[in-house]
Motif scaffolding. Sequence first.
Motif, PDB file in Angstrom:
ATOM      1  N   ALA A  26       0.830  -1.206   0.000  1.00  0.00           N
ATOM      2  CA  ALA A  26       0.000   0.000   0.000  1.00  0.00           C
ATOM      3  C   ALA A  26       0.864   1.255   0.000  1.00  0.00           C
ATOM      4  N   ILE A  27       1.976   1.220   0.727  1.00  0.00           N
ATOM      5  CA  ILE A  27       2.841   2.402   0.769  1.00  0.00           C
ATOM      6  C   ILE A  27       3.452   2.665  -0.597  1.00  0.00           C
ATOM      7  N   TRP A  29       2.285   1.739  -3.428  1.00  0.00           N
ATOM      8  CA  TRP A  29       1.177   2.176  -4.274  1.00  0.00           C
ATOM      9  C   TRP A  29       0.885   3.646  -4.020  1.00  0.00           C
ATOM     10  N   PHE A  30       0.859   3.985  -2.738  1.00  0.00           N
ATOM     11  CA  PHE A  30       0.566   5.358  -2.363  1.00  0.00           C
ATOM     12  C   PHE A  30       1.582   6.314  -2.979  1.00  0.00           C
ATOM     13  N   ALA A  33       1.209   6.497  -6.785  1.00  0.00           N
ATOM     14  CA  ALA A  33       0.031   7.276  -7.167  1.00  0.00           C
ATOM     15  C   ALA A  33       0.258   8.758  -6.914  1.00  0.00           C
TER      16      ALA A  33
END
Lengths: 385, 367
Positions: A26-27, A29-30, A33
């Motif tokens: 998630a990090i 990805w964050f 993005a």
Amino acid sequence: MTPIGWNNPRVRSFVYQASVLAAVIAIVWFFAATAQENLQRLNISSGFGFLDNTAGFGIIQTLIPYSEQASYGRAFLVGLLNTLVVAVIGIVFATLFGFLIGVLRLSNNWLIAKLAAAYVEVMRNIPLLLHLFFWYFAVLRPLPGPSESLEPLPGVLLNNRGLILPAPVFDAGAVAFFTAVAAAVAAGIFLVVWARRRQRATGKRFPAWRCAAALVVLLPALTWFIAGAPFHLDFAVATAFDYSGGMRLLPEFVALVLGLTLYTAAFIGEIVRAGIQSVGKGQREAAASLGLREGTTLRLVIIPQALRLIIPPLTSQILNLTKNSSLAVAIAYPDLVAVFSGTVLNQTGQAIEVIAITMAVYLTLSLITSLAMNWYNARIALKER
Amino acid sequence: MKNPLVALIAGILIGAGGLYFFLPYDPLTLGGGAAQVSSGAAGDGAERASAGETLRRVRNRGFVQCGVSQGLPGFSSPDERGNWSGIDVDFCRALAAAIFGDPAKVRFRPLSAKDRFTALQSGEIDILSRNTTWTMSRDTQLGFDFIGVTYYDGQSFMVRKAAGIKSARDLAGGTICTETGTTTELNLADYFRSRGLSYKVLSFEKNEEALVAYDRGRCDAYTTDASGLYAQRLKLTDADANMVLDDVISKEPLGPAVRQGDPQWEDIARWTLNALLNAEELGITSDNVDEMLESGNPRVRRLLGREGAYGEAVGLRPDWAAYAIRAVGNYGQMFERNVGTETPLGIKRGLNALWSDGGVQYAPPVR
Ligand SMILES: N[C@@H](CCC(=O)N[C@@H](CS)C(=O)NCC(=O)O)C(=O)O
């Protein structure tokens, strides 16, 4: 009965590990993005489409066909190959030379041992970038311009544009010749392996090395004559300032290999010395009492045991050398960093993509090297019997 | 829980789902989402470059952060004591004077050709004033805006006089040294490719090494902007044995660039340059600017802030231009002091003369 749910330690550990992994993903990805969003807001181009665009710049050393009309992707490959060739040659030389230095440092000859020690101290205490500048300008200084080229052998030219050799050009029959070479080498290896197995099993000896050597020389030579010497030499011809044609070893390449080799060899020398000294004195004495000579003792008793301690730190030196080759741009050698994260990055402005690709390449190279060295290390590790 | 894979996937989904709620926008619909953010960002976003943001940040910080070269005499080069001089440096001083009333409120950040764009993109510098050629791709793909042309240049070659090279064509087959990450690298390729000539290029990271390599005879020519050649020639062991060819193979309009997205900052930079050019046209110099404040000429009065509210419109004081001119002089003074015929570079105004004197320097009016 195993505990159910949260009370089961295995369940707990799965959940913990999965959460950590999820957080990492998630990090990443964050960040990806956010970067993407920021780039768009700032009107900076993004994406990997640029790899197909025309590069438009020249590169002085290309191991595969390349022209200004080729794509950025192609320029990337050219840079990658240039990095690989420097790294591989540097690693071979640095390892050989490093072993020599390490052994010499332990020599019984006082002068030799001290010279080797001085070498290590001087070389490893000078920053690598200075090594490169020193060797680059040291290589350039004594060399004459192209018009006063030295010609040590007919067709071989040496000047400040490089060492120019006649290039072999292969004609039609060359395929047969190379097949013969490959076949002879394969057969030779097979022969040696087979002879060793047989000797171990039955005690019978076979002059495998001599036969293999004969095979490797004779078979290709035979095909050579049958195919009618299927290659000729392309000699360099003089142009207004320089020579064209032939094969060329650039001063930048030579300086880079020299700098990397001499610098890394100092570190490897220390690793080898430490490895050898870690082998108990008793081993040496035992070998001596069996009547083994000094060289044989080193080769059959000391080095195999020392290798176990040498390989892991040697691996990191090899990785260092590969990564250090990225200083090439300082002396204009077109390696991956110079061509791709230098010129391509600047012409496209796509810093994130270019740096990500470059990092992925170095990471991959490092992982492959580590895997290979770990495999070798496991093979030679002490086997408890 | 027999299957570790199930646990793993469940964990990932839970973790990702949880984070998704905290994202400021929808990462799955990036294109549209981003456009929305940038158009509707008036309210939030301390880090967003919106109108006025850069000026506010510069004021809070107390100085302008200005990206320059690592040492190109006449444009931006430090002396032994670390004092910078050059056209590119003076432009930043004029900017600082316009904003703060004090030309000393600027710090210079030396950048290689390779690192300069990233430095501007990342916000490390407020303005890039580093002999940088205005090209379409830099203007449109890097997220920059060029604010004008401080120096009209063109690429040329430096060769050894003894080599008997008369024009760039004679360099066919030769080796040419240059600096990586420049327009120079590409122009060179275009020039030889379009003529079907071969060449070899050695691209160095820093121009020092490129120059030494040329000096030692590794290359037949050294190429960059003509202005740069005049400056670099002076650093060679025997400057007089070298010459710059007359051929100019490209257009290199050099100018300062700012990040896109803050129109006010862009306006301040653009009009500072225009003010220096207009000052020359109107005969205002650093010496007479205080007398000129009393001038009756309405064009002079508008430029110096005696009439109208031109400075206020970009968030500055009314007499912003007077401060800029007092600090570095008008464009002509700046040119002559740094690269002109009285300096070691000895460059004539040429293209860089005002339009009224046969050059192409032409600033829109203050009105
Ligand atoms: N105008 C060209 C070239 C600019 C450039 O970087 N030129 C070099 C060679 S003269 C330079 O200024 N180097 C000074 C330095 O690296 O500090 C561009 O924008 O790409």
